[in-house]
Design a protein around this motif. Structure first.
Motif, PDB file in Angstrom:
ATOM      1  N   TRP A  31      -9.591   5.164   0.630  1.00 22.38           N
ATOM      2  CA  TRP A  31      -9.335   4.883  -0.983  1.00 22.38           C
ATOM      3  C   TRP A  31     -10.731   4.303  -1.408  1.00 22.38           C
ATOM      4  CZ3 TRP A  31      -6.428   2.478   2.804  1.00 22.38           C
ATOM      5  CH2 TRP A  31      -6.563   0.932   2.799  1.00 22.38           C
ATOM      6  N   ALA A  32     -10.884   4.451  -2.616  1.00 17.14           N
ATOM      7  CA  ALA A  32     -12.293   3.925  -3.194  1.00 17.14           C
ATOM      8  C   ALA A  32     -12.007   3.618  -4.551  1.00 17.14           C
ATOM      9  CB  ALA A  32     -13.324   4.883  -3.005  1.00 17.14           C
ATOM     10  N   GLY A  33     -12.895   2.807  -5.097  1.00 19.07           N
ATOM     11  CA  GLY A  33     -13.040   2.557  -6.560  1.00 19.07           C
ATOM     12  C   GLY A  33     -13.682   1.421  -6.917  1.00 19.07           C
ATOM     13  N   SER A  34     -13.753   0.972  -8.026  1.00 16.36           N
ATOM     14  CA  SER A  34     -14.600  -0.202  -8.672  1.00 16.36           C
ATOM     15  C   SER A  34     -14.100  -1.362  -8.085  1.00 16.36           C
ATOM     16  CB  SER A  34     -14.481  -0.089 -10.298  1.00 16.36           C
ATOM     17  OG  SER A  34     -14.916   1.279 -10.791  1.00 16.36           O
ATOM     18  N   GLY A  35     -15.182  -2.233  -8.204  1.00 16.35           N
ATOM     19  CA  GLY A  35     -14.709  -3.760  -7.344  1.00 16.35           C
ATOM     20  C   GLY A  35     -15.032  -3.640  -6.014  1.00 16.35           C
ATOM     21  N   VAL A  36     -14.478  -4.932  -5.560  1.00 18.57           N
ATOM     22  CA  VAL A  36     -14.697  -5.324  -4.210  1.00 18.57           C
ATOM     23  C   VAL A  36     -13.730  -4.855  -3.359  1.00 18.57           C
ATOM     24  CG1 VAL A  36     -15.981  -7.540  -4.732  1.00 18.57           C
ATOM     25  CG2 VAL A  36     -13.525  -7.670  -4.506  1.00 18.57           C
ATOM     26  N   GLY A  37     -12.583  -4.135  -3.796  1.00 21.23           N
ATOM     27  CA  GLY A  37     -11.638  -3.591  -3.046  1.00 21.23           C
ATOM     28  C   GLY A  37     -10.189  -4.047  -2.983  1.00 21.23           C
ATOM     29  N   ASP A  38      -9.463  -3.080  -3.298  1.00 20.18           N
ATOM     30  CA  ASP A  38      -8.040  -3.171  -3.210  1.00 20.18           C
ATOM     31  C   ASP A  38      -7.710  -2.872  -2.014  1.00 20.18           C
ATOM     32  OD1 ASP A  38      -5.204  -3.331  -3.895  1.00 20.18           O
ATOM     33  OD2 ASP A  38      -5.216  -2.157  -5.599  1.00 20.18           O
ATOM     34  N   THR A  39      -6.836  -3.984  -1.268  1.00 26.51           N
ATOM     35  CA  THR A  39      -6.618  -3.855   0.097  1.00 26.51           C
ATOM     36  C   THR A  39      -5.286  -4.139   0.302  1.00 26.51           C
ATOM     37  OG1 THR A  39      -6.734  -6.379   0.314  1.00 26.51           O
ATOM     38  CG2 THR A  39      -8.784  -5.072   0.736  1.00 26.51           C
ATOM     39  N   ASN A  40      -4.408  -3.946  -0.837  1.00 23.94           N
ATOM     40  CA  ASN A  40      -2.891  -3.827  -0.473  1.00 23.94           C
ATOM     41  C   ASN A  40      -2.402  -2.606  -1.420  1.00 23.94           C
ATOM     42  OD1 ASN A  40      -2.121  -6.414   1.032  1.00 23.94           O
ATOM     43  ND2 ASN A  40      -3.647  -7.155  -0.613  1.00 23.94           N
ATOM     44  N   VAL A  41      -2.401  -1.299  -0.803  1.00 23.74           N
ATOM     45  CA  VAL A  41      -1.770  -0.167  -1.420  1.00 23.74           C
ATOM     46  C   VAL A  41      -0.650   0.202  -0.702  1.00 23.74           C
ATOM     47  CG1 VAL A  41      -3.838   0.335  -2.297  1.00 23.74           C
ATOM     48  CG2 VAL A  41      -3.344   1.226  -0.143  1.00 23.74           C
ATOM     49  N   LYS A  42       0.014   1.221  -0.992  1.00 26.93           N
ATOM     50  CA  LYS A  42       1.291   1.914  -0.170  1.00 26.93           C
ATOM     51  C   LYS A  42       0.958   3.447  -0.383  1.00 26.93           C
ATOM     52  CE  LYS A  42       4.437  -1.676  -1.803  1.00 26.93           C
ATOM     53  NZ  LYS A  42       4.636  -2.511  -0.665  1.00 26.93           N
ATOM     54  N   LEU A  43       1.482   3.779   0.970  1.00 24.51           N
ATOM     55  CA  LEU A  43       1.238   5.258   1.247  1.00 24.51           C
ATOM     56  C   LEU A  43       2.967   5.603   1.428  1.00 24.51           C
ATOM     57  CD1 LEU A  43      -0.276   7.866   1.229  1.00 24.51           C
ATOM     58  CD2 LEU A  43      -0.604   7.618   3.685  1.00 24.51           C
ATOM     59  N   ASN A  44       3.334   6.353   0.380  1.00 21.23           N
ATOM     60  CA  ASN A  44       4.879   6.851   0.799  1.00 21.23           C
ATOM     61  C   ASN A  44       5.627   5.394   0.794  1.00 21.23           C
ATOM     62  OD1 ASN A  44       3.810   9.390   0.326  1.00 21.23           O
ATOM     63  ND2 ASN A  44       4.715  10.188   2.464  1.00 21.23           N
ATOM     64  N   GLY A  45       5.313   4.466   0.148  1.00 20.17           N
ATOM     65  CA  GLY A  45       6.052   3.360  -0.155  1.00 20.17           C
ATOM     66  C   GLY A  45       5.643   2.293   1.152  1.00 20.17           C
ATOM     67  N   ILE A  46       4.970   2.803   2.032  1.00 22.07           N
ATOM     68  CA  ILE A  46       4.531   1.917   3.315  1.00 22.07           C
ATOM     69  C   ILE A  46       3.319   1.149   3.065  1.00 22.07           C
ATOM     70  CG2 ILE A  46       4.218   1.738   5.869  1.00 22.07           C
ATOM     71  CD1 ILE A  46       7.122   2.731   4.940  1.00 22.07           C
ATOM     72  N   MET A  54      -0.397  -0.475   3.314  1.00 23.57           N
ATOM     73  CA  MET A  54      -1.429  -0.022   3.848  1.00 23.57           C
ATOM     74  C   MET A  54      -2.646  -1.045   3.826  1.00 23.57           C
ATOM     75  SD  MET A  54      -0.892   2.864   5.427  1.00 23.57           S
ATOM     76  CE  MET A  54       0.678   3.872   5.816  1.00 23.57           C
ATOM     77  N   SER A  55      -2.995  -1.698   4.875  1.00 24.20           N
ATOM     78  CA  SER A  55      -4.495  -2.318   4.568  1.00 24.20           C
ATOM     79  C   SER A  55      -5.318  -1.696   5.480  1.00 24.20           C
ATOM     80  CB  SER A  55      -4.043  -3.969   5.255  1.00 24.20           C
ATOM     81  OG  SER A  55      -3.728  -3.917   6.320  1.00 24.20           O
ATOM     82  N   PRO A  56      -6.626  -1.997   5.070  1.00 25.10           N
ATOM     83  CA  PRO A  56      -7.903  -1.263   5.784  1.00 25.10           C
ATOM     84  C   PRO A  56      -8.171  -1.862   7.187  1.00 25.10           C
ATOM     85  CG  PRO A  56      -8.589  -2.894   3.817  1.00 25.10           C
ATOM     86  CD  PRO A  56      -7.132  -2.725   3.914  1.00 25.10           C
ATOM     87  N   ASP A  57      -8.562  -0.946   7.866  1.00 17.37           N
ATOM     88  CA  ASP A  57      -9.291  -1.092   9.220  1.00 17.37           C
ATOM     89  C   ASP A  57     -10.745  -1.419   8.975  1.00 17.37           C
ATOM     90  OD1 ASP A  57      -6.716  -0.412  10.310  1.00 17.37           O
ATOM     91  OD2 ASP A  57      -7.325   1.540  10.574  1.00 17.37           O
ATOM     92  N   ILE A  58     -11.616  -0.737   7.967  1.00 13.86           N
ATOM     93  CA  ILE A  58     -12.770  -1.167   7.525  1.00 13.86           C
ATOM     94  C   ILE A  58     -12.753  -0.925   5.939  1.00 13.86           C
ATOM     95  CG2 ILE A  58     -15.162  -0.161   7.726  1.00 13.86           C
ATOM     96  CD1 ILE A  58     -14.280   1.375  10.233  1.00 13.86           C
ATOM     97  N   LEU A  59     -13.689  -1.995   5.570  1.00  9.29           N
ATOM     98  CA  LEU A  59     -13.974  -2.022   4.051  1.00  9.29           C
ATOM     99  C   LEU A  59     -15.217  -2.295   3.886  1.00  9.29           C
ATOM    100  CD1 LEU A  59     -12.580  -2.718   1.088  1.00  9.29           C
ATOM    101  CD2 LEU A  59     -12.605  -4.833   1.515  1.00  9.29           C
ATOM    102  N   SER A  60     -15.906  -1.176   3.254  1.00  4.75           N
ATOM    103  CA  SER A  60     -17.204  -1.111   2.960  1.00  4.75           C
ATOM    104  C   SER A  60     -17.538  -1.225   1.399  1.00  4.75           C
ATOM    105  CB  SER A  60     -17.906   0.211   3.265  1.00  4.75           C
ATOM    106  OG  SER A  60     -17.521   0.341   4.813  1.00  4.75           O
ATOM    107  N   THR A  61     -18.686  -1.915   0.870  1.00  2.00           N
ATOM    108  CA  THR A  61     -19.091  -2.177  -0.479  1.00  2.00           C
ATOM    109  C   THR A  61     -20.469  -1.697  -0.444  1.00  2.00           C
ATOM    110  OG1 THR A  61     -19.577  -4.331  -0.149  1.00  2.00           O
ATOM    111  CG2 THR A  61     -17.170  -3.850  -0.656  1.00  2.00           C
ATOM    112  N   VAL A  62     -20.827  -1.308  -1.909  1.00  2.00           N
ATOM    113  CA  VAL A  62     -22.191  -1.380  -2.267  1.00  2.00           C
ATOM    114  C   VAL A  62     -22.466  -1.937  -3.569  1.00  2.00           C
ATOM    115  CG1 VAL A  62     -22.737   1.004  -1.258  1.00  2.00           C
ATOM    116  CG2 VAL A  62     -21.774   0.970  -3.499  1.00  2.00           C
ATOM    117  N   VAL A  63     -23.296  -2.452  -3.784  1.00  2.00           N
ATOM    118  CA  VAL A  63     -23.611  -3.493  -5.313  1.00  2.00           C
ATOM    119  C   VAL A  63     -24.780  -2.783  -6.107  1.00  2.00           C
ATOM    120  CG1 VAL A  63     -23.868  -5.889  -5.900  1.00  2.00           C
ATOM    121  CG2 VAL A  63     -22.792  -5.471  -3.851  1.00  2.00           C
ATOM    122  N   GLY A  64     -24.468  -2.633  -7.408  1.00  2.00           N
ATOM    123  CA  GLY A  64     -25.455  -2.250  -8.166  1.00  2.00           C
ATOM    124  C   GLY A  64     -26.625  -3.131  -8.426  1.00  2.00           C
ATOM    125  N   THR A  65     -27.815  -2.578  -8.322  1.00  2.00           N
ATOM    126  CA  THR A  65     -28.982  -3.813  -8.434  1.00  2.00           C
ATOM    127  C   THR A  65     -29.283  -4.056  -9.866  1.00  2.00           C
ATOM    128  OG1 THR A  65     -30.579  -1.897  -8.273  1.00  2.00           O
ATOM    129  CG2 THR A  65     -30.049  -2.901  -6.292  1.00  2.00           C
TER     130      THR A  65
END
Length: 606
Positions: free
Chosen positions: A80-95, A97-108
């Motif tokens: 899952w991806a989006g704007s910002g530094v990362g939403d690390t608390n989402v749910k899949l079918n109500g369960i 989910m927190s990431p195993d890997i979180l990657s970011t890029v920053v606009g210069t």
């Protein structure tokens, strides 16, 4: 991708970000067998992004997995991806989910951050199977107004599913992932580009070859100098299909479902049958854009690669005591493969870059199977007793093999070997105890258990004969109170470390000073009826004992062959019964260690 901008170009130049590359895309895993892959996912965007539109994002969306009845889920990865530094608390079918890997890029230019999260959800999808998948609690609405000036407010998600089907060809799936961003430099018209290398390929047939992408921030209305290319064997081709024109690859589509409204995300699969040839081991993917802002997350390739993958494991090394030979078990496997491993595949054994033996597999090893073997190796005399043994499968003895393999870098295994040699030991001094008679002695040598060791792991046992020590039988169990019937007595010590050594030490006795009990009551009650001297008889074999009365008259003489004095005067010397009183003795031990006689008194009480 840079979004459609409906404001003045001069304003846009300040609003559209230029992002640095981060978390280089590289090989994450490789899967071999009758496998294929598919994507499902959805956007949280309600419409195409424009300048300050839309003003909100959904917090949940759904997608349907619909595999065939004989498809078996092998792997499943959630992104899952989006704007910002990362939403690390989402749910899949109500369960949760927190990431195993979180990657970011920053606009210069804008210093705005974008993220992608990854989680292995294999067991979750295997349990759930086909049906509706809903990602919820994915809320980036508080960031919309921060990002909508340059139209990069977005949130999206995807699931990569790898499945097995017995009707598929034998394929190799390579999954590459990371997070790399492509953004055009300003002013418009200057093209930005990036190339991602795809290594670890091996193609035996180009039938069914395909490549898939998970990318974020695509916009179908931005089409300026946008191109996705695939290069292999010196040839470059622009990728396209019915949903993805050659000039607009990242346009919010899912090739697997035919969806064209996945705003700000792309789940696209392209055939590369005509762009790759058998024998290909590497390729590259190139992206370019003159306006769209692209975040590439995942690349998946499926290639028909019918090859074995030989690996080897060594275990159970056994060496014979004081021998330069070692016997070791080995297992040659063909687990992560797409073809059988032929018999007579060479296996070479190395110590310090020196080949010491080569053997061969005996049978054809099927896909997912293995073969066991045992070999006895003769170790060169120049090699120390501790060394590293290396086994290379598919190695003829000079570092080269005879079998093309899916992976050519996993053929080696090493194990630490210690040849079993007789242990060293510490010398033990003789033990000396008092002579208890006829050289008998009582000894405590329990401390020698530790004193003889040069290694705390050595096993120690004491034995009365050398043969018992060699055969490890009849150990002495009372080392703290050992009764030696005669001395000198040799005790043998076995030091065992899988091999063994035998040493020994001596038990000796010495004639200790006798102890005189000078009270005599010769009344026949069994207590002190005679003049007793402890440590005398059968020890000082030539002693002479003289008894005198207080006036110096000799009353009795004794030796080792004569009973203790019972208070009677010897015939011819005087009265036969010595009365109560004090008497004197002189004891000649006639021993080289006791040159002077022992003298003293005794008292008779009648």
């Amino acid at each position: 991708m840079l979004k459609k901008l409906y404001c003045l170009i001069i304003i846009c130049q300040f609003l559209i970000p230029s992002c640095i590359k981060a978390q280089d895309i590289s090989l994450y895993t490789q899967i071999n067998g009758r496998y294929d892959f598919t994507f499902i996912g959805n956007t949280m965007g309600p419409d195409e992004n424009e300048f300050q539109y839309p003003t909100f994002l959904y917090t949940e969306s759904s997608a349907t997995l619909n595999l065939a009845s004989n498809d078996r889920i092998e792997r499943a990865y959630l992104y899952w991806a989006g704007s910002g530094v990362g939403d690390t608390n989402v749910k899949l079918n109500g369960i949760d989910m927190s990431p195993d890997i979180l990657s970011t890029v920053v606009g210069t230019s804008s210093n705005l951050t974008y993220f992608s999260a990854f989680k292995d959800i294999t067991s979750f999808v295997q349990l759930t199977g086909n049906g509706l998948y809903t990602l919820s609690d994915f809320d980036l609405n508080d960031l919309v107004t921060t990002y909508y000036d340059n139209a990069t407010q977005f949130a999206s998600w995807a699931i990569l599913v790898v499945y097995e089907n017995p009707n598929l060809t034998l394929n190799q799936l390579n999954i590459y992932q990371g997070l790399e961003a492509l953004s055009p430099n300003r002013p418009l018209g200057i093209i930005d580009n990036m190339t991602i290398q795809l290594d670890n390929l091996y193609l035996i047939s180009n039938t069914g070859a395909k490549i898939g992408f998970i990318a974020w921030e695509g916009d179908r209305l931005i089409q300026f100098e946008e191109k996705l290319s695939f290069s292999a064997n010196g040839t470059t081709n622009v990728l396209s299909n019915s949903l993805n024109p050659s000039f607009n690859a990242f346009n919010g589509t899912n090739t697997e479902t035919g969806a064209t409204n996945l705003y700000n995300m792309d789940l696209d699969v392209y055939s590369i049958e005509n762009y790759i040839v058998p024998g290909t081991t590497s390729a590259s993917v190139s992206l370019q854009s003159g306006q769209d802002y692209v975040m590439l997350n995942t690349i998946v390739t499926k290639l028909n690669s019918q090859l074995p993958d030989a690996t080897i494991v060594l275990e159970n090394p056994i060496s014979i005591c004081n021998s330069k030979e070692v016997t070791v078990d080995y297992t040659v496997s063909n687990l992560n493969s797409t073809e059988v491993l032929q018999a007579n595949t060479p296996i070479s054994f190395y110590i310090e870059n020196q080949v010491i033996a080569t053997t061969y597999t005996q049978n054809i090893i099927p896909i997912g199977s293995y073969e066991n073997g045992t070999i006895t190796l003769t170790i060169p005399n120049s090699i120390p007793s501790n060394f590293t043994l290396i086994a290379n499968v598919d190695d003829t003895g000079n570092g080269t093999g005879i079998r093309p393999e899916l992976i050519e870098t996993n053929n080696s295994f090493q194990i630490e070997i210690e040849l079993t040699v007789s242990p060293t030991f510490n010398s033990l001094n003789p033990l000396t105890s008092c002579n208890l008679g006829l050289t008998k002695g009582l000894f405590n040598f329990s401390s020698y258990f530790e004193m003889v060791k040069t290694n705390p792991t050595h096993l120690i046992s004491f034995h009365e004969t050398y043969n018992d020590a060699v055969h490890n039988i009849n150990p002495i169990l009372n080392s703290s109170n050992y009764n030696a019937v005669t001395t000198p007595k040799e005790i043998f010590v076995r030091i065992d470390n899988g091999c063994f050594s035998v040493t020994s030490f001596q038990l000796l006795t010495e004639n200790c000073p006798p102890v005189v009990y000078n009270a005599v009551s010769p009344n026949g009650d069994g207590s002190n009826d005679t003049f007793f001297i402890d440590g005398l008889r059968d020890i000082f074999m030539n002693f002479e004992l003289l008894i005198y009365n207080r006036w110096g008259k000799l009353l009795w003489t004794g030796n080792n062959n004569k009973a203790d004095w019972n208070g009677y005067v010897e015939e011819g010397i005087g009265s036969s019964l010595a009365p109560s009183g004090t008497y004197y003795y002189i004891l000649y031990l006639n021993d080289t260690n006791y040159s002077e006689p022992l003298t003293g008194y005794l008292y008779i009480n009648r």
